[in-house]
Design an enzyme around this catalytic site. Sequence first.
Site, mmCIF file in Angstrom:
data_model
loop_
_atom_site.group_PDB
_atom_site.id
_atom_site.type_symbol
_atom_site.label_atom_id
_atom_site.label_comp_id
_atom_site.label_asym_id
_atom_site.label_seq_id
_atom_site.Cartn_x
_atom_site.Cartn_y
_atom_site.Cartn_z
ATOM 1 N N GLY A 1 0.970 -1.268 -0.128
ATOM 2 C CA GLY A 1 0.138 -0.038 -0.022
ATOM 3 C C GLY A 1 0.758 1.393 0.010
ATOM 4 O O GLY A 1 0.191 2.608 -0.187
ATOM 5 N N CYS B 1 -28.235 -9.511 -15.461
ATOM 6 C CA CYS B 1 -27.845 -9.356 -16.595
ATOM 7 C C CYS B 1 -28.774 -9.789 -17.566
ATOM 8 O O CYS B 1 -29.014 -10.877 -17.617
ATOM 9 C CB CYS B 1 -26.434 -10.115 -16.575
ATOM 10 S SG CYS B 1 -25.728 -10.164 -18.501
ATOM 11 N N CYS C 1 -19.365 -12.963 -18.667
ATOM 12 C CA CYS C 1 -20.595 -12.964 -19.338
ATOM 13 C C CYS C 1 -20.706 -14.162 -20.161
ATOM 14 O O CYS C 1 -21.796 -15.032 -20.441
ATOM 15 C CB CYS C 1 -21.307 -11.630 -19.750
ATOM 16 S SG CYS C 1 -22.735 -11.346 -20.171
ATOM 17 N N CYS D 1 -26.630 -13.273 -19.330
ATOM 18 C CA CYS D 1 -26.272 -14.344 -19.208
ATOM 19 C C CYS D 1 -27.191 -14.743 -17.660
ATOM 20 O O CYS D 1 -27.024 -15.848 -16.932
ATOM 21 C CB CYS D 1 -24.941 -14.606 -18.439
ATOM 22 S SG CYS D 1 -24.306 -13.397 -17.469
#
Lengths: 363, 269, 292
Positions: C40, C249, C280, C252
């Site tokens: 970080g 979605c 997808c 899908c």
Amino acid sequence: MYVAVKGGERAIDNAHLLLAKQRRGDTAVPELSVDQVREQMPLAVARVMSEGSLYDPQLAALAIKQAAGDLMEAIFLLRAYRTTLPRFGASVALETTQMQLSRRISATFKDLPGGQLLGPTFDYSHRLLDFALLADGEQPGPQVDPQAELSPCPRVLDFLAEEGLMAREVDDGLAVADITREPLDFPASRAQRLQALARGDEGFLLALGYSTQRGYGRNHPFAGEIRIGAVEVWLEPEELGFAVPLGDIEVTECEMVNQFVGGKAIDAQFTRGYGLAFGYAERKAMGMALVDRSLRAAEYAEEVEGPAQQEEFVLMHCDNVEAAGFVSHLKLPHYVDFQSELELIRKLRKQEREQPAAEEQRA
Amino acid sequence: MSAAEKLHLHTDTAQPLFSVRDLTRLYGPEKGCQGVSFDLYPGEVLGIVGESGSGKSTLLSLLSGRCPPDRGAVTYRDTAGNWVDLYSASEAQRRTLLRTEWGFVEQNPRDGLRMGVSAGANIGERLMAQGVRHYGELRAAGIDWLSQVEIDPLRIDDLPRTFSGGMQQRLQIARNLVSSPRLIFMDEPTGGLDVSVQARLLDLLRGLVRELDLAVVIVTHDLAVARLLADRLMVMRRSHVVEAGLTDQILDDPQHPYSQLLVSSVLQP
Amino acid sequence: MNAQAHTQNATEVGYNFAYLDEQTKRMIRRGLLKAVAIPGYQVPFGGREMPLPYGWGTGGMQLTAAILGAEDVLKVIDQGADDTTNAVSIRRFFARTAGVKTTTRTPEATVIQTRHRIPETPLNNDQIMVYQVPIPEPLRFIEPSETETRTMHALEDYGVMHVKLYEDIATFGHIATSYAYPVTVDERYVMDPSPIPKFDNTKLHMSPALMLFGAGREKRLYAVPPYTRVVSLDFEDHPFEIQRWDECCAFCGSEDSYLDELIVDDAGSKRFVCSDTDYCMQRRDLEEEGAQ
């Protein structure tokens, strides 16, 4: 039936072909040659070399042609090319005192050894469009006196230094950081600042210099000396142990004389700002010198009043390749981030509509 | 209990909280401060008075860790009882002190507040810096402190820009006190305020100082402020401390000619 | 010609493998090692000008160039999709200058360079994610000065980050940051995870993959090593929440992926589809196989 966005590759290829077409323009007109750009647009070439940080008029001219005249795009091209070049070493410091002068002026003295050498300059021209240039034709050259010799032109600021009126610049002999190799750190050294300013955007530095003249951190500048001409570049390879000349480059150098300082330990003396650019680039060198001096505010215990004196602000925003990149990146798809914002704002508005009573209470 | 008795009590039973020896920083001849020494005890208020240019602001910067001296030492006894030499300590330690055990009330509240966030956020910041992670708690602390500094708690979500000068100053005080500091520096806290607003602020400060047993170093050119708040005074002139002692003594019976001049030139009501 | 065949035929002559010279790559890798050692923490590095503009992924590209090997398989996505124009541009760049295999399938990739999304498909221990970062400094919008923010990180002086969150709750009733949502890494440094939607923040926590972040213009890189604790900033009584949709979605049927909103006709009708195009497609392929 929804078809997912495809054909991105073909679209890009076509965009490039369209760009080439736009660049070429009307094919009935003769194509611009790189040589023409190099020879007949020397000031554009100068800018691209300075801000591209690469002295190569031919490549700069090529970049300008490739960029269809967009100088910042050309500068970007040169920078990207520079990344691929191997680094052999640093040259010996340029001896601008030995410059083969084509122009040399000073605003601080009416007359001085060597005189005021105007050289080729727009300064006294009347800005009237010259329609004669629409037709091609030969230009009458200057009158030449074959016997004339250039008198020695000692540096103006050295005169002041001899009298003790100007602080001398001293080489402390320390290693010089290279901002193209190591990232800039704050507080920056003067060498780092000058490097950043040398490749900084001319317009940005001009505006900042202008702002100091208008009171945003005024430092009373005078154009001490401006020199333009050819200087030799020398390199001392380790294997040889002595320096060898590599050739000439054309540079513009500007030294400003600024506000004097004095205090308990030092006598009052003038201070200076320094500007240097490749090729013929007076405005850039002058702007750079003004900003260089402004950024020395801390050295002279001056109060920081204007943006030109703020090191982080100036150095982080003066590179137009960085600036153009980040500004133009807004054109990239941001629909996922935007989606998040859309959703949030819808949610907030929904809340507001569902809680009118609570709103009344808060008001 | 009079200031004198209080002082006596401290000398016998308590150690100083804050100790300064030969503190010096000069910008030019007689510009800055030099040779300043004193001890400050818990709960004691020290006033530094003098006209502008006397060096009191320089002194305050040196004392609060903002500016290193040319010479001399500033030491502080922390809650663990350890003596910290302010300028031998790291930047980290100094900043932590200023966020927790110390406070600094700026002359101009705009310098001591975050003008772009709400009153509640301003007050809560020190707590958040210390790791408080409960919004409800932070808000409760904000409401509590707003009441203590006599600001309507309903204004907790308002921006400091919408507050009057006196309110901004009180908000600044709340922002400092929320971390229960032991030592507060104040730079002309009543400067620029109306006389009646000043009076209210001083009353508040006096109450808080007593209630929270705060040690305070307050810089002021206003002797009335000094009289009301300070147990002891140091009179400065052209970088030197010309006289030091109990407030009442100095104001009622000044010894040094400059102190006499200062006292006599205060308009009598 | 598909992307893979293209790469075999047209490796750019005259450039080093993956464009950057070996010294520069070494310099970047040294920076990356430092970054992995201090999760970080923003490591300054001597970023080079790349043939793409700053702000268009040069940081990510330099990192990818520094770690790419001839055997690697590269996937490049932008906004979750493989065929958005900039993803295409960058994938081509590496195809030309490194000749590596490229793919659109997440499970097949060894290096994934991304702009603004983390793939829905869970990553594994052999994968490296390279994130393109515009502004690496999470404190930048509260504190413009670099010297000051550097000090704040060094002193863990992060109070001001929570001030922003507090203010959001006071103004809106909840935290108003929806992307580039700040996180604490390994309980020490506060980090900007790049402008991924907050929806993706949970994927950073204890991920088996190595996460590398590159900001070319700002010349900073940072890292989250595998299996590191990454916690989104919040308040105990206003805990971190990810986005949710009422719809699933349209292709899908996924109910747990990030959905893009598309406007499909003049009346402004909307349809929602997975932002991660590969995910997808994988789901649809599986469904088809299942149906057969």
